[in-house]
Enzyme design. Structure first.
Site: not given
Ligand code: GLN
Length: 537
Positions: A386, A382, A508, A510, A188
């Site tokens: 941790q 990240c 990061h 990625e 359409k």
């Molecule tokens: N929350 C965590 C910090 O502030 C990790 C942040 C994240 O994974 N981007 O350090």
């Protein structure tokens, strides 16, 4: 002087304006033009950094530390060049500038209004990047859908801007949808006609229409659309669904989108696009020689867009390794000691995702423990890094109550703690540790081997970090600090000495992976997963 291409969308959201803008940019870049893409978002947040991923998908971070729309990730992946804070403008930013000027007295005596003050500021921003980078072409994607109240100032700004620059220097590509009614077995065109009418009501005549469709459009439909929208038939472009977003540039080439645009802008079509390396990537992507299964453990699993760049990085590194990477997202809430084998046992690699807050943390730690003990390739990004450290301190170094103060502010062993300069931070917007920082790699480590260099730059977005008070305890252990920021001694990479692939990064990776430049961490992670798959055969 630069030429300007505006990309608008009608009928519905999620038509893939970003992918089409990026595909067109790719073809123009491959013809030798200097081109960039910018996104104008009509919401009032100054940037998407304060938005929940459920609202807006991933927050993409640029080299210079801007928190931006995820479309900028597509721009970088397609063009293989970094973007900057100038590539993403929001209504919030526009208003902030105008209101700050008003307070300074720049408009003294005048009533400050949407027209001309907001529309002038929008127009000024249309031009900033093109001028600064001396571009041949700048593509501006206008977020939202034509007809939205909040888009109106942008549409008016485009109208005025094109009028000033002249038709031969600026054009509009409008994306619409051709719905298929299966009962009538028909595509359409009416919603497209209406959406162009809406643009016309606001004084904009689209030059090119990209019609998103699940079925082939024939010549009759194209002519019909052209006739009712004042667009030339050759500028009605079929935007058919593709298997992969990375096939869209070549599809647009077949549809002659770049030629139509160059014709309208009076630019030379002589140099054909050189898409050799792109095509090579797409070929590898479509012809995998094997498969690996990766578990992506996080808490935004319902929403593909929340981890967009991670998924894309796996596509790039999978093609590089000539395997299909089957990524399954798993909610960390579901994982506990009793079921971890059942849930994660079948994977060749485990990635623990970035994130904020205390929700669904213990499942992540359980997943990490499982990967460590079973020698399954592991990448922690990240928050994932941790938690990799929390897991190690708890289960190997004997501090059962070790934690991050983000999650457990009163932990006796705050092995992850808020960064010093974050402690007195009260503002939430744009105040994290953001953007690219240098990191020095220790020789004879996995990280060093992966990168093949001793100095890297990676992008960050966090407030917490490894607490160096606990660094001594690591020295005798199998967990090695392999990357540090030399300026402030922050731990950026840790890895396990006697594990095939167990690595966590505070940054990061990625965000920097592209088809033509897949990120080495992902490339090696997938290679390790390939080995794991082989060993399990
Ligand atoms: N929350 C965590 C910090 O502030 C990790 C942040 C994240 O994974 N981007 O350090």
């Amino acid at each position: 002087m630069a030429k300007y291409i505006f990309v608008t969308g009608g009928v519905t959201s999620s038509l893939g304006k970003g992918i089409f803008a990026a595909s067109l940019a790719k073809l123009l870049q491959a013809r030798g033009f200097k081109v960039s893409i910018q996104k104008f978002d009509p919401y009032i947040n100054v940037d998407p950094g304060t938005l929940n991923p459920y609202e807006h998908g991933e927050c993409f971070v640029t080299e210079d530390g801007a928190e931006t729309d995820l479309d900028l990730g597509h721009y970088e992946r397609f063009l293989n060049t970094p973007t900057s804070k100038l590539n993403n403008v929001t209504t919030g930013k526009i208003y902030l500038t105008v209101i700050e000027k008003e307070r300074k007295g720049d408009f003294l005596g005048k009533t400050v209004q949407v027209i001309p003050h907001i529309t002038d500021e929008i127009q000024r921003r249309f031009d900033v990047l093109a001028k600064k980078e001396n571009l041949d072409l700048i593509i501006t994607e206008i977020g939202g859908t034509v007809g939205d109240i909040e888009s109106l100032p942008y549409i008016e700004a485009v109208r005025q801007f094109i009028w000033k620059k002249g038709k031969e220097n600026a054009l509009i590509c409008h994306l619409t949808l051709l719905p298929y009614l299966s009962a009538a077995k028909e595509l359409k065109t009416k919603p497209t006609q209406h959406s162009v009418k809406l643009l016309l009501e606001n004084g904009l005549q689209p030059d090119v229409l990209i019609c998103r469709t699940e079925h082939q459009i024939n010549k009759t439909i194209k002519e019909k659309i052209a006739q009712f929208t004042n667009v030339s038939p050759n500028a009605v472009i079929q935007g058919i669904d593709m298997k992969s977003i990375y096939e869209v540039p070549m599809e647009m080439y077949k549809e002659k989108l770049d030629e139509v645009v160059l014709d309208k802008l009076n630019l030379s079509k002589e140099t054909k696009p050189n898409m050799t390396s792109w095509k090579k990537f797409v070929h590898k992507l479509n012809n995998p020689k094997g498969e690996v299964r990766i578990a992506l453990v996080g808490k935004y699993v319902e929403l593909q867009d929340a981890y967009k760049s991670i998924y894309e990085s796996f596509i790039h590194s999978g093609a590089f390794n000539e395997v299909k990477v089957q990524v399954t997202s798993i909610h960390s809430n579901e994982i506990e000691a009793g079921n971890v084998q059942e849930i994660l046992g079948g994977y060749h690699g485990i990635l623990v995702a970035p994130g904020f807050g205390d929700r669904a943390i213990e499942g992540k730690i359980e997943a990490i423990k499982f990967a460590r003990e079973r020698d399954i390739p592991f990448l922690g990004i990240c928050l994932g890094m941790q938690m990799m450290m929390v897991e190690y301190f708890r289960h190997v170094l004997g501090l059962a109550q070790a934690h991050s103060t983000e999650i457990h502010p009163d932990t006796p062993y705050p092995i992850i703690d808020i960064m010093i300069n974050q402690k007195n931070q009260t503002q939430k917007g744009g105040t994290m540790r953001l953007g690219a920082y240098e990191c020095a790699l220790q020789p004879n480590t996995l990280a060093y081997k992966i990168y093949g260099t001793s100095q890297i730059r990676e992008r960050h977005r966090h407030r917490y970090e490894f607490n160096n008070d606990f660094r001594k305890q690591l020295e005798m252990s199998d967990l090695v600090v392999s990357g540090v920021n030399l300026k402030n001694n922050l731990v950026e990479i840790v890895e396990h000495k006697s594990h095939p692939f167990f690595i966590g990064v505070q940054f990061h990776p990625e965000l920097k992976s592209t088809p033509e430049n897949p990120h080495p961490l992902f490339v090696h992670f997938v290679a390790a997963a390939k080995e794991d798959a082989k060993s399990k055969l």
